[in-house]
Design a protein around this motif. Structure first.
Motif, PDB file in Angstrom:
ATOM      1  N   LEU A  82       9.479  10.412   3.653  1.00 60.76           N
ATOM      2  CA  LEU A  82       8.080  10.021   3.829  1.00 60.76           C
ATOM      3  C   LEU A  82       7.801   8.813   2.946  1.00 60.76           C
ATOM      4  O   LEU A  82       8.114   8.826   1.753  1.00 60.76           O
ATOM      5  CB  LEU A  82       7.140  11.167   3.444  1.00 60.76           C
ATOM      6  CG  LEU A  82       5.641  10.837   3.478  1.00 60.76           C
ATOM      7  CD1 LEU A  82       5.165  10.668   4.919  1.00 60.76           C
ATOM      8  CD2 LEU A  82       4.822  11.907   2.758  1.00 60.76           C
ATOM      9  N   LYS A  83       7.223   7.788   3.536  1.00 58.64           N
ATOM     10  CA  LYS A  83       6.871   6.585   2.792  1.00 58.64           C
ATOM     11  C   LYS A  83       5.368   6.384   2.851  1.00 58.64           C
ATOM     12  O   LYS A  83       4.761   6.442   3.921  1.00 58.64           O
ATOM     13  CB  LYS A  83       7.585   5.360   3.377  1.00 58.64           C
ATOM     14  CG  LYS A  83       7.213   4.054   2.692  1.00 58.64           C
ATOM     15  CD  LYS A  83       7.914   2.873   3.339  1.00 58.64           C
ATOM     16  CE  LYS A  83       7.495   1.551   2.698  1.00 58.64           C
ATOM     17  NZ  LYS A  83       8.129   0.380   3.365  1.00 58.64           N
ATOM     18  N   LEU A  84       4.757   6.160   1.698  1.00 58.59           N
ATOM     19  CA  LEU A  84       3.332   5.878   1.602  1.00 58.59           C
ATOM     20  C   LEU A  84       3.119   4.654   0.729  1.00 58.59           C
ATOM     21  O   LEU A  84       3.889   4.411  -0.210  1.00 58.59           O
ATOM     22  CB  LEU A  84       2.584   7.066   0.987  1.00 58.59           C
ATOM     23  CG  LEU A  84       2.570   8.376   1.791  1.00 58.59           C
ATOM     24  CD1 LEU A  84       2.198   9.536   0.882  1.00 58.59           C
ATOM     25  CD2 LEU A  84       1.607   8.267   2.963  1.00 58.59           C
ATOM     26  N   LYS A  85       2.091   3.887   1.035  1.00 63.07           N
ATOM     27  CA  LYS A  85       1.696   2.783   0.171  1.00 63.07           C
ATOM     28  C   LYS A  85       0.207   2.911  -0.096  1.00 63.07           C
ATOM     29  O   LYS A  85      -0.603   3.037   0.823  1.00 63.07           O
ATOM     30  CB  LYS A  85       2.014   1.428   0.810  1.00 63.07           C
ATOM     31  CG  LYS A  85       1.753   0.246  -0.117  1.00 63.07           C
ATOM     32  CD  LYS A  85       2.239  -1.061   0.486  1.00 63.07           C
ATOM     33  CE  LYS A  85       3.755  -1.130   0.526  1.00 63.07           C
ATOM     34  NZ  LYS A  85       4.233  -2.454   0.990  1.00 63.07           N
ATOM     35  N   THR A  86      -0.167   2.921  -1.357  1.00 65.89           N
ATOM     36  CA  THR A  86      -1.560   3.116  -1.720  1.00 65.89           C
ATOM     37  C   THR A  86      -2.366   1.840  -1.507  1.00 65.89           C
ATOM     38  O   THR A  86      -1.807   0.758  -1.273  1.00 65.89           O
ATOM     39  CB  THR A  86      -1.695   3.538  -3.192  1.00 65.89           C
ATOM     40  OG1 THR A  86      -1.368   2.412  -4.028  1.00 65.89           O
ATOM     41  CG2 THR A  86      -0.775   4.706  -3.516  1.00 65.89           C
ATOM     42  N   ALA A  87      -3.690   1.982  -1.615  1.00 62.27           N
ATOM     43  CA  ALA A  87      -4.567   0.817  -1.480  1.00 62.27           C
ATOM     44  C   ALA A  87      -4.267  -0.215  -2.555  1.00 62.27           C
ATOM     45  O   ALA A  87      -4.543  -1.410  -2.373  1.00 62.27           O
ATOM     46  CB  ALA A  87      -6.028   1.253  -1.558  1.00 62.27           C
ATOM     47  N   THR A 139      -5.162  -6.656  11.255  1.00 62.01           N
ATOM     48  CA  THR A 139      -5.580  -7.573  10.199  1.00 62.01           C
ATOM     49  C   THR A 139      -4.909  -7.251   8.868  1.00 62.01           C
ATOM     50  O   THR A 139      -4.807  -8.108   8.001  1.00 62.01           O
ATOM     51  CB  THR A 139      -7.103  -7.516  10.021  1.00 62.01           C
ATOM     52  OG1 THR A 139      -7.486  -6.155   9.762  1.00 62.01           O
ATOM     53  CG2 THR A 139      -7.815  -8.004  11.267  1.00 62.01           C
ATOM     54  N   ARG A 140      -4.422  -5.999   8.721  1.00 59.67           N
ATOM     55  CA  ARG A 140      -3.781  -5.624   7.464  1.00 59.67           C
ATOM     56  C   ARG A 140      -2.279  -5.411   7.640  1.00 59.67           C
ATOM     57  O   ARG A 140      -1.609  -4.921   6.734  1.00 59.67           O
ATOM     58  CB  ARG A 140      -4.430  -4.355   6.911  1.00 59.67           C
ATOM     59  CG  ARG A 140      -5.933  -4.482   6.775  1.00 59.67           C
ATOM     60  CD  ARG A 140      -6.544  -3.228   6.221  1.00 59.67           C
ATOM     61  NE  ARG A 140      -6.190  -3.072   4.818  1.00 59.67           N
ATOM     62  CZ  ARG A 140      -6.266  -1.904   4.179  1.00 59.67           C
ATOM     63  NH1 ARG A 140      -6.617  -0.825   4.841  1.00 59.67           N
ATOM     64  NH2 ARG A 140      -5.966  -1.830   2.914  1.00 59.67           N
ATOM     65  N   PHE A 173      -2.557   0.741   8.228  1.00 56.05           N
ATOM     66  CA  PHE A 173      -3.871   1.074   8.755  1.00 56.05           C
ATOM     67  C   PHE A 173      -4.812  -0.125   8.693  1.00 56.05           C
ATOM     68  O   PHE A 173      -4.706  -0.969   7.793  1.00 56.05           O
ATOM     69  CB  PHE A 173      -4.495   2.229   7.962  1.00 56.05           C
ATOM     70  CG  PHE A 173      -3.591   3.412   7.780  1.00 56.05           C
ATOM     71  CD1 PHE A 173      -2.841   3.904   8.846  1.00 56.05           C
ATOM     72  CD2 PHE A 173      -3.479   4.048   6.550  1.00 56.05           C
ATOM     73  CE1 PHE A 173      -2.005   4.998   8.687  1.00 56.05           C
ATOM     74  CE2 PHE A 173      -2.651   5.137   6.376  1.00 56.05           C
ATOM     75  CZ  PHE A 173      -1.907   5.609   7.444  1.00 56.05           C
ATOM     76  N   ASP A 174      -5.758  -0.162   9.605  1.00 59.73           N
ATOM     77  CA  ASP A 174      -6.799  -1.185   9.564  1.00 59.73           C
ATOM     78  C   ASP A 174      -7.773  -0.935   8.418  1.00 59.73           C
ATOM     79  O   ASP A 174      -8.403  -1.867   7.908  1.00 59.73           O
ATOM     80  CB  ASP A 174      -7.573  -1.220  10.889  1.00 59.73           C
ATOM     81  CG  ASP A 174      -6.720  -1.783  12.020  1.00 59.73           C
ATOM     82  OD1 ASP A 174      -5.806  -2.577  11.728  1.00 59.73           O
ATOM     83  OD2 ASP A 174      -6.964  -1.422  13.186  1.00 59.73           O
ATOM     84  N   ALA A 175      -7.918   0.318   8.009  1.00 63.45           N
ATOM     85  CA  ALA A 175      -8.751   0.688   6.870  1.00 63.45           C
ATOM     86  C   ALA A 175      -8.045   1.792   6.101  1.00 63.45           C
ATOM     87  O   ALA A 175      -7.333   2.613   6.681  1.00 63.45           O
ATOM     88  CB  ALA A 175     -10.133   1.157   7.333  1.00 63.45           C
TER      89      ALA A 175
END
Length: 437
Positions: free
Chosen positions: A336-341, A86-87, A299-301
């Motif tokens: 490393l790749k990250l994406k915040t909320a 869903t995300r 992630f889903d959450a």
């Protein structure tokens, strides 16, 4: 071909001929309009340069979705979205879904709101890579001058191949497109032009199953009325900036001389104006390889806990190692790749002491980067990439500091062999499994 004479190619029977620009019949019986004089087919390409141009851009049509429809014929008339979660985002979609407003990279929730009856299929990258390789091999049977641009896209230079194939490049490409349909079960679109930029634009002009020609003399005129966003490399932000500065069409941008273009848009300005005129001096370079290889998941959450983040990171490291092996490459460094909320992106890199193909080595490097970022921030996406890329034969070489490297390589190859035979879930490391409840 003489000036004023139009070339013709039938994409059904591969007949080639010439017709007077006025429509008068020539010795071959062709005219400037109407069906093929040999098979009566309607897919006849007519252009003054169709039989002389030799630089082509080949792009598979909705590749991931087309492969899935091939494997599941019951989906042929249904909208298909390759993606999931869903995300997550849309990895690819078929043309039916596109008519409903779905686009690649669109958030899944938005895509499903636009097309609620779509069939959603999780991506199977391994399958797409295998099919892409089959198509690449067919390309390389036409000419050694093939430069891959992605898993389903490449540029080809067929100059000097007419004697080998006994036909002009356009006819060779039409046969190639037919062969891909018959042997692989997907369709391609072909763009033929005098340079790489215009060949790419030609390939996008008549999708799907297209075959479009843009001649050297007509390039600037064809581009002039087009919106600036049509030009590859101009994203939404740049397009907004250009339009705000009074450059809504490529013709307006093309009118700038080098000095004025540099004054308005900096060092990239002159090249931008030149591309707006259809100018492109890039050659086809078969040796130009992929710049990076990566894997990521949404992630889903949202996740904040380091241990929770490490589990999907390990799975991405395994996926990255597999993709590197399939491409004959290895990692000289880890990204490393990250994406915040809040959708803020973080990218961190580290150079490895030795090139590797082992997921455990990639994970150890990425884990060190992750520990510095996991400070309670909520993340919605994690990914890992390899950069720089090196030839696979440089990976995991034994030395005095690490004599066990070959043994770990053999172990990983055994794991991959088991998965290839019994599926990805046949064997796995404990760190990749969710915690017991």
């Amino acid at each position: 071909m003489a000036a004023g004479v139009m070339g013709a190619l039938c994409r059904d029977c591969f007949w080639t001929g010439a017709a007077g620009a006025t429509g008068a019949a020539c010795a071959t019986g062709a005219t400037a309009a109407g069906p093929c004089p040999v098979c009566a087919g309607r897919r006849v390409v007519r252009h003054a340069e169709v039989l002389t141009l030799a630089l082509a851009h080949v792009d598979c049509d909705a590749f991931y979705a087309s492969v899935e429809k091939r494997d599941r014929p019951e989906l042929l008339t249904r909208p298909v979205i390759v993606g999931g979660g869903t995300r997550g985002v849309v990895a690819a979609c078929c043309y039916i879904a596109r008519t409903r407003g779905v686009r690649s990279a669109m958030p899944m929730w938005k895509a499903l709101a636009a097309c609620p009856d779509a069939e959603v299929i999780r991506p199977d990258i391994g399958k797409y890579v295998r099919e892409g390789r089959r198509i690449r091999e067919l390309m390389e049977s036409l000419t050694p001058m093939v430069q891959p641009l992605s898993i389903d896209e490449a540029v080809l230079d067929l100059r000097g191949t007419e004697a080998l194939h006994g036909a002009p490049p356009a006819a060779v490409l039409a046969r190639f497109a037919r062969r891909v349909e018959q042997e692989v079960g997907v369709t391609v679109s072909v763009g033929l032009a005098a340079n790489r930029l215009m060949a790419k634009l030609a390939a996008e002009r008549d999708k799907p199953r297209g075959f479009s020609v843009i001649g050297a003399a007509e390039a600037a005129g064809w581009l002039a009325p087009q919106p600036v966003g049509l030009l590859p490399g101009i994203g939404p932000a740049m397009e907004k900036r250009l339009v705000g500065a009074g450059f809504a069409t490529l013709g307006q941008l093309a009118a700038l001389d080098a000095r004025e273009a540099a004054r308005r848009f900096g060092d990239e300005g002159p090249a931008l104006a030149a591309r707006a005129r259809g100018e492109d001096a890039r050659s086809v370079d078969p040796a130009r390889g992929t710049k990076s290889v990566s894997a990521e998941t949404t992630f889903d959450a949202d996740m904040t806990d380091l241990e929770a983040l490490e589990r999907p990171l390990w799975r991405m490291c395994e996926k990255l190692a597999r993709r590197l092996r399939e491409k004959g490459l290895c990692a000289g460094g880890v990204v490393l790749k990250l994406k915040t909320a809040a959708f803020a992106s973080r990218t961190r890199t580290v150079r490895l002491p030795g090139a590797t193909l082992l997921p455990e080595v990639i994970f150890a490097a990425a884990q060190g980067l992750l520990r510095r970022e996991a400070d309670g921030t909520a993340f919605r996406l994690i990914g890992v990439g390899a950069q720089p890329l090196l030839p696979a034969d440089r990976a995991d070489q034994a030395d005095l500091a690490d004599p066990g490297a070959p043994r770990r390589v053999a172990k990983w190859r055994a794991v991959e062999a088991l998965r290839a035979r019994f599926g990805d879930d046949a064997i796995g490391a404990g760190r990749g499994f969710p915690p017991k409840r």
